[in-house]
Design an enzyme around this catalytic site. Sequence first.
Site, PDB file in Angstrom:
ATOM      1  N   THR A 134       0.822  -1.208   0.000  1.00 50.24           N
ATOM      2  CA  THR A 134       0.000   0.000   0.000  1.00 50.24           C
ATOM      3  C   THR A 134       0.858   1.260   0.000  1.00 50.24           C
ATOM      4  OG1 THR A 134      -1.500   1.265   1.409  1.00 50.24           O
ATOM      5  CG2 THR A 134      -0.096  -0.305   2.521  1.00 50.24           C
ATOM      6  N   ASP A 135       0.248   2.374  -0.440  1.00 49.20           N
ATOM      7  CA  ASP A 135       0.972   3.651  -0.373  1.00 49.20           C
ATOM      8  C   ASP A 135       1.122   4.150   1.068  1.00 49.20           C
ATOM      9  OD1 ASP A 135      -1.666   4.368   0.109  1.00 49.20           O
ATOM     10  OD2 ASP A 135      -1.786   5.869  -1.492  1.00 49.20           O
ATOM     11  N   GLU A 136       0.343   3.557   1.996  1.00 46.81           N
ATOM     12  CA  GLU A 136       0.367   4.063   3.375  1.00 46.81           C
ATOM     13  C   GLU A 136       1.715   3.845   4.056  1.00 46.81           C
ATOM     14  OE1 GLU A 136      -2.992   3.333   5.866  1.00 46.81           O
ATOM     15  OE2 GLU A 136      -4.407   3.488   4.211  1.00 46.81           O
ATOM     16  N   TYR A 183      -1.646  -0.593  11.065  1.00 47.76           N
ATOM     17  CA  TYR A 183      -1.835  -1.252   9.758  1.00 47.76           C
ATOM     18  C   TYR A 183      -0.640  -0.983   8.852  1.00 47.76           C
ATOM     19  CZ  TYR A 183      -3.240  -1.620   4.853  1.00 47.76           C
ATOM     20  OH  TYR A 183      -3.266  -1.889   3.500  1.00 47.76           O
ATOM     21  N   LYS A 187       2.268  -3.480   7.284  1.00 49.09           N
ATOM     22  CA  LYS A 187       2.500  -3.645   5.844  1.00 49.09           C
ATOM     23  C   LYS A 187       3.959  -3.295   5.512  1.00 49.09           C
ATOM     24  CE  LYS A 187       0.001  -4.604   2.929  1.00 49.09           C
ATOM     25  NZ  LYS A 187      -0.431  -5.918   2.372  1.00 49.09           N
ATOM     26  N   PRO A 238     -20.491   9.225   9.009  1.00 54.71           N
ATOM     27  CA  PRO A 238     -19.490   9.726   9.958  1.00 54.71           C
ATOM     28  C   PRO A 238     -18.223  10.234   9.270  1.00 54.71           C
ATOM     29  CG  PRO A 238     -19.500   7.334   9.955  1.00 54.71           C
ATOM     30  CD  PRO A 238     -20.547   7.754   8.987  1.00 54.71           C
TER      31      PRO A 238
HETATM   32  P1  NAD Z   1      -9.777  -7.161   2.241  1.00 54.16           P
HETATM   33  O1  NAD Z   1      -9.752  -6.896   3.713  1.00 54.16           O
HETATM   34  O2  NAD Z   1     -10.998  -6.858   1.451  1.00 54.16           O
HETATM   35  O3  NAD Z   1      -9.435  -8.707   1.975  1.00 54.16           O
HETATM   36  C1  NAD Z   1      -8.425  -9.382   2.664  1.00 54.16           C
HETATM   37  C2  NAD Z   1      -8.577 -10.881   2.407  1.00 54.16           C
HETATM   38  O4  NAD Z   1      -7.520 -11.554   3.097  1.00 54.16           O
HETATM   39  C3  NAD Z   1      -9.895 -11.464   2.909  1.00 54.16           C
HETATM   40  O5  NAD Z   1     -10.456 -12.327   1.946  1.00 54.16           O
HETATM   41  C4  NAD Z   1      -9.486 -12.236   4.147  1.00 54.16           C
HETATM   42  O6  NAD Z   1     -10.334 -13.356   4.420  1.00 54.16           O
HETATM   43  C5  NAD Z   1      -8.065 -12.661   3.801  1.00 54.16           C
HETATM   44  N1  NAD Z   1      -7.250 -12.913   4.989  1.00 54.16           N
HETATM   45  C6  NAD Z   1      -7.103 -12.099   6.065  1.00 54.16           C
HETATM   46  N2  NAD Z   1      -6.307 -12.691   6.966  1.00 54.16           N
HETATM   47  C7  NAD Z   1      -5.925 -13.890   6.437  1.00 54.16           C
HETATM   48  C8  NAD Z   1      -5.092 -14.946   6.898  1.00 54.16           C
HETATM   49  N3  NAD Z   1      -4.499 -14.911   8.103  1.00 54.16           N
HETATM   50  N4  NAD Z   1      -4.907 -16.023   6.089  1.00 54.16           N
HETATM   51  C9  NAD Z   1      -5.529 -16.097   4.871  1.00 54.16           C
HETATM   52  N5  NAD Z   1      -6.341 -15.129   4.413  1.00 54.16           N
HETATM   53  C10 NAD Z   1      -6.534 -14.033   5.182  1.00 54.16           C
HETATM   54  O7  NAD Z   1      -8.498  -6.413   1.671  1.00 54.16           O
HETATM   55  P2  NAD Z   1      -8.313  -5.605   0.299  1.00 54.16           P
HETATM   56  O8  NAD Z   1      -8.794  -4.227   0.494  1.00 54.16           O
HETATM   57  O9  NAD Z   1      -8.790  -6.418  -0.810  1.00 54.16           O
HETATM   58  O10 NAD Z   1      -6.710  -5.554   0.245  1.00 54.16           O
HETATM   59  C11 NAD Z   1      -5.972  -6.625  -0.315  1.00 54.16           C
HETATM   60  C12 NAD Z   1      -4.491  -6.308  -0.228  1.00 54.16           C
HETATM   61  O11 NAD Z   1      -4.218  -5.111  -0.932  1.00 54.16           O
HETATM   62  C13 NAD Z   1      -3.993  -6.090   1.196  1.00 54.16           C
HETATM   63  O12 NAD Z   1      -2.718  -6.655   1.303  1.00 54.16           O
HETATM   64  C14 NAD Z   1      -3.947  -4.575   1.335  1.00 54.16           C
HETATM   65  O13 NAD Z   1      -2.948  -4.195   2.261  1.00 54.16           O
HETATM   66  C15 NAD Z   1      -3.575  -4.166  -0.072  1.00 54.16           C
HETATM   67  N6  NAD Z   1      -4.041  -2.820  -0.506  1.00 54.16           N
HETATM   68  C16 NAD Z   1      -5.357  -2.461  -0.341  1.00 54.16           C
HETATM   69  C17 NAD Z   1      -5.788  -1.213  -0.814  1.00 54.16           C
HETATM   70  C18 NAD Z   1      -7.216  -0.780  -0.684  1.00 54.16           C
HETATM   71  O14 NAD Z   1      -7.527   0.356  -0.997  1.00 54.16           O
HETATM   72  N7  NAD Z   1      -8.142  -1.621  -0.269  1.00 54.16           N
HETATM   73  C19 NAD Z   1      -4.873  -0.353  -1.436  1.00 54.16           C
HETATM   74  C20 NAD Z   1      -3.539  -0.765  -1.582  1.00 54.16           C
HETATM   75  C21 NAD Z   1      -3.140  -2.009  -1.123  1.00 54.16           C
HETATM   76  O1  DAU Z   2      -4.107   4.013   0.635  1.00 56.00           O
HETATM   77  C1  DAU Z   2      -4.357   2.647   0.539  1.00 56.00           C
HETATM   78  C2  DAU Z   2      -5.169   2.197   1.717  1.00 56.00           C
HETATM   79  O2  DAU Z   2      -6.486   2.692   1.536  1.00 56.00           O
HETATM   80  C3  DAU Z   2      -5.182   0.672   1.891  1.00 56.00           C
HETATM   81  O3  DAU Z   2      -3.881   0.234   2.153  1.00 56.00           O
HETATM   82  C4  DAU Z   2      -6.122   0.259   3.019  1.00 56.00           C
HETATM   83  O4  DAU Z   2      -6.200  -1.146   3.091  1.00 56.00           O
HETATM   84  C5  DAU Z   2      -7.484   0.842   2.747  1.00 56.00           C
HETATM   85  O5  DAU Z   2      -8.354   0.541   3.833  1.00 56.00           O
HETATM   86  C6  DAU Z   2      -7.411   2.361   2.541  1.00 56.00           C
HETATM   87  O6  DAU Z   2      -7.082   3.027   3.776  1.00 56.00           O
HETATM   88  P1  DAU Z   2      -7.821   4.377   4.228  1.00 56.00           P
HETATM   89  O7  DAU Z   2      -7.705   4.485   5.701  1.00 56.00           O
HETATM   90  O8  DAU Z   2      -7.374   5.530   3.415  1.00 56.00           O
HETATM   91  O9  DAU Z   2      -9.334   4.013   3.780  1.00 56.00           O
HETATM   92  P2  DAU Z   2     -10.734   4.230   4.482  1.00 56.00           P
HETATM   93  O10 DAU Z   2     -11.782   3.886   3.481  1.00 56.00           O
HETATM   94  O11 DAU Z   2     -10.815   3.595   5.827  1.00 56.00           O
HETATM   95  O12 DAU Z   2     -10.784   5.806   4.712  1.00 56.00           O
HETATM   96  C7  DAU Z   2     -10.650   6.736   3.638  1.00 56.00           C
HETATM   97  C8  DAU Z   2     -10.650   8.131   4.227  1.00 56.00           C
HETATM   98  O13 DAU Z   2     -11.964   8.408   4.746  1.00 56.00           O
HETATM   99  C9  DAU Z   2      -9.699   8.308   5.399  1.00 56.00           C
HETATM  100  O14 DAU Z   2      -9.161   9.618   5.351  1.00 56.00           O
HETATM  101  C10 DAU Z   2     -10.584   8.155   6.622  1.00 56.00           C
HETATM  102  C11 DAU Z   2     -11.920   8.697   6.148  1.00 56.00           C
HETATM  103  N1  DAU Z   2     -13.107   8.046   6.749  1.00 56.00           N
HETATM  104  C12 DAU Z   2     -13.196   6.693   6.719  1.00 56.00           C
HETATM  105  C13 DAU Z   2     -14.298   6.050   7.253  1.00 56.00           C
HETATM  106  C14 DAU Z   2     -14.392   4.544   7.232  1.00 56.00           C
HETATM  107  C15 DAU Z   2     -14.132   8.834   7.290  1.00 56.00           C
HETATM  108  O15 DAU Z   2     -14.066  10.065   7.298  1.00 56.00           O
HETATM  109  N2  DAU Z   2     -15.223   8.198   7.821  1.00 56.00           N
HETATM  110  C16 DAU Z   2     -15.347   6.833   7.841  1.00 56.00           C
HETATM  111  O16 DAU Z   2     -16.351   6.307   8.358  1.00 56.00           O
END
Ligand code: NAD
Ligand code: DAU
Length: 378
Positions: A134-136, A183, A187, A238
Site C-alpha cells: 500500500t501507499d500508506e 496497519y 505492511k 461519519p
Molecule cells: P480485504 O480486507 O478486502 O481482503 C483481505 C482478504 O484476506 C480477505 O479475503 C481475508 O479473508 C483474507 N485474509 C485475512 N487474513 C488472512 C489470513 N491470516 N490467512 C488467509 N487469508 C486471510 O483487503 P483488500 O482491500 O482487498 O486488500 C488486499 C491487499 O491489498 C492487502 O494486502 C492490502 O494491504 C492491499 N491494498 C489495499 C488497498 C485498498 O484500498 N483496499 C490499497 C492498496 C493495497
Molecule cells: O491508501 C491505501 C489504503 O487505503 C489501503 O492500504 C487500506 O487497506 C485501505 O483501507 C485504505 O485506507 P484508508 O484508511 O485511506 O481508507 P478508508 O476507506 O478507511 O478511509 C478513507 C478516508 O476516509 C480516510 O481519510 C478516513 C476517512 N473516513 C473513513 C471512514 C471509514 C471517514 O471520514 N469516515 C469513515 O467512516
Amino acid sequence: MRNIIITGGAGFIGSHVVRLFVNKYPEYNIINLDKLTYAGNLANLKDVEDKPNYKFVKMDICDFDAFYKLMQEEQIDGIIHLAAESHVDRSIKDPFTFARTNVMGTLSLLQAAKLYWESLPEKYEGKLFYHISTDEVYGALEMNRPEGVEPPFSTTASSAEHHHAYGDDFFYETTKYNPHSPYSASKASSDHFVRAYHDTYGMPTIVTNCSNNYGPYQFPEKLIPLFINNIRNRKPLPVYGKGENVRDWLFVEDHARAIDVIFHGGKIAETYNIGGFNEWKNIDIIKVVIRTTDRLLGRAEDEDMNLITYVTDRLGHDARYAIDSTKLQKELGWEPSLQFEEGIERTIKWYLENEEWLDNVTSGDYLNYYDTMYGKTE
Ligand code: NAD
Ligand code: DAU
C-alpha cells in the site's frame, strides 16, 4: 502451464485479481487461498467458482506446514500475495492481529516458498513471489496547495503530468518508509521481509504499492461502500475530523490489470507504485457519492446532504496520500482505464443493484457461506 496461488482472493481486490486471471489465463491453475475472515466472502467469486482452472483452499497464511505442503502438491511457481488485515480503524483497536497476519503470515509464506523452491532442480528459475502493498507505508504528504487554486475534479485518467492537486509532492518508489498506523507499520514490515528474501536468498520478488481502491465487492467498513450503504438506509455519514484529508483513488479493476501487467512483465526485485493521479478531499468525494446515490435512487438533489455528521478524528489520521505511478506507466505501459466520474457511477450502481450482497455482508450471513457450500464447519 503455471500454477499460481493468489492469497486473499476472497477479499475485495483479491476477488478482482482472481476473476481476471481465471478468465484471461485458462492455461494457468489458479488457487485462491483464503482464511475467510470477516473480510473474505466466496460470494464475490460465484461467477468463476466452477471454472476448471480455479480452486479454492481455505487456509490461514500463518499455517506454515499446510502452506508448504500445498506448494509441493500443487507445484506452485507463482504467488500473488494479497491476504492481509486491511482496515486502519481495526488496526488501531487490535494491532496484534495485524502483526500476526500481515507480518508473521507473510514471513511464513516466504519461508515455505524458499524451502520448496530451493528443493527443486531449477531452484528459483521461473518463480515469483509478488507482494501487494500500500501507499500508506510511505507515511503522509503535506497539504500545501496554493490558496484559491481549485484542483480539477474531472481527471484525465491517463495523464501522468496531471496535477499536484493538494500539494507539491508525491509518493515515489524512492520515498523513505514512514508508516504511522499499526496497519501501515505491519505492511511496511512485510514489505521489508519480502525484499530481505530477495537480497539474502535470491528469491525473485516484486513489491507494488497502490493507492486507495474503490469499486464493487469492497467491504462496507471502508469509506465509499460504507457511505453508499448508509445513504441507502438513511443513516448518518461519519466524517472523521473536518473531512479535509486527501486520498488518491483508483478503480479496483485498474489495480487488478496493473497486477497482471507487473506479474508478467515486471522486473525482479523492483518496486512499482500504482495509482491514477486522482486526489480527492474526503468531504468532496463524499458529496459526489451523496449526489450520485441520490440521483440513482431517484431522490431529490442533495436530499441526503444532511446525513453528513462530523465525528472525532481517526487517531494519527494521515493528511494526504498521492501516488506517482510514472514508472509503471512508462516502463510497462499500464494506464488507468477509467475516468473517475465513470468509475464512481459504475461503483454506486453496482452496490444499489446488489443490495442482497450488501445486506448479506452487513448481517454477517455470508460467514456461513463456506460451510453451506462445502457442508463442514471448522
Ligand atoms: P480485504 O480486507 O478486502 O481482503 C483481505 C482478504 O484476506 C480477505 O479475503 C481475508 O479473508 C483474507 N485474509 C485475512 N487474513 C488472512 C489470513 N491470516 N490467512 C488467509 N487469508 C486471510 O483487503 P483488500 O482491500 O482487498 O486488500 C488486499 C491487499 O491489498 C492487502 O494486502 C492490502 O494491504 C492491499 N491494498 C489495499 C488497498 C485498498 O484500498 N483496499 C490499497 C492498496 C493495497
Ligand atoms: O491508501 C491505501 C489504503 O487505503 C489501503 O492500504 C487500506 O487497506 C485501505 O483501507 C485504505 O485506507 P484508508 O484508511 O485511506 O481508507 P478508508 O476507506 O478507511 O478511509 C478513507 C478516508 O476516509 C480516510 O481519510 C478516513 C476517512 N473516513 C473513513 C471512514 C471509514 C471517514 O471520514 N469516515 C469513515 O467512516
